[in-house]
Design an enzyme around this catalytic site. Structure first.
Site, PDB file in Angstrom:
ATOM      1  N   ASP A 199       5.759  -5.087  -0.670  1.00  0.00           N
ATOM      2  CA  ASP A 199       6.664  -5.213   0.474  1.00  0.00           C
ATOM      3  C   ASP A 199       8.008  -4.553   0.189  1.00  0.00           C
ATOM      4  O   ASP A 199       8.571  -3.869   1.045  1.00  0.00           O
ATOM      5  CB  ASP A 199       6.861  -6.687   0.832  1.00  0.00           C
ATOM      6  CG  ASP A 199       5.613  -7.318   1.435  1.00  0.00           C
ATOM      7  OD1 ASP A 199       4.626  -6.592   1.686  1.00  0.00           O
ATOM      8  OD2 ASP A 199       5.638  -8.541   1.659  1.00  0.00           O
ATOM      9  N   HIS A 214       1.856   1.195   2.205  1.00  0.00           N
ATOM     10  CA  HIS A 214       1.893  -0.272   2.148  1.00  0.00           C
ATOM     11  C   HIS A 214       0.489  -0.849   2.336  1.00  0.00           C
ATOM     12  O   HIS A 214       0.092  -1.773   1.605  1.00  0.00           O
ATOM     13  CB  HIS A 214       2.851  -0.798   3.219  1.00  0.00           C
ATOM     14  CG  HIS A 214       3.048  -2.273   3.182  1.00  0.00           C
ATOM     15  ND1 HIS A 214       2.534  -3.105   4.151  1.00  0.00           N
ATOM     16  CD2 HIS A 214       3.700  -3.073   2.300  1.00  0.00           C
ATOM     17  CE1 HIS A 214       2.879  -4.353   3.861  1.00  0.00           C
ATOM     18  NE2 HIS A 214       3.586  -4.359   2.743  1.00  0.00           N
TER      19      HIS A 214
END
EC number: 3.1.1.4
Length: 136
Positions: A105, A63
């Site tokens: 996300d 991420h």
């Protein structure tokens, strides 16, 4: 009541899309994001260095790398549209930046959900991350 208070404080403390990301995490893991992932391993939370401690921590590294790739889009502040549908997270954005941040996300939330069984409380508030930053 205690949980409601914690969630209220968390909602006030977050900025930009971090609330949206938190909702995705909660949806996929059933865990309160700020409490479970706010300072987990070497990459979940702010910053990061050293090797990821487990698959959960690796999700956070990936991420971070995704946010680096979309850095010109101000990923921590970009608000985007998404929805939960039939167990999936759907990003609804025509704007390329909003779509890219939402996908970062979304993929991280899915990864955390798929690896929730690797979550180990010994890595919560972990501080022994002194080695070099991992390359993306």
């Amino acid at each position: 009541m205690k949980t409601l208070w914690i969630v209220a404080v968390w909602l006030i403390a977050v900025e930009g899309n971090l609330y949206q990301f938190g909702r995705m995490i909660w949806n996929r893991t059933g865990k309160l994001p700020i409490l479970s992932y706010g300072s987990y391993g070497c990459y979940c939370g702010w910053g990061g260095q050293g090797p990821p401690k487990d698959a959960t921590d690796r999700c956070c590294l990936v991420h971070d790398c995704c946010y680096t790739r979309v850095g010109d889009c101000s990923p921590k502040m970009t608000l985007y549209s998404y929805r939960f549908e039939n167990g999936d997270i759907i990003c609804d954005n025509k704007d390329p930046c909003k779509r890219a941040v939402c996908e970062c996300d979304r993929e991280a939330a899915i990864c955390l959900g798929e690896n929730v069984n690797t979550y180990d409380k010994k890595y919560k508030s972990y501080e022994d991350c002194t080695e070099e930053v991992q390359e993306c």
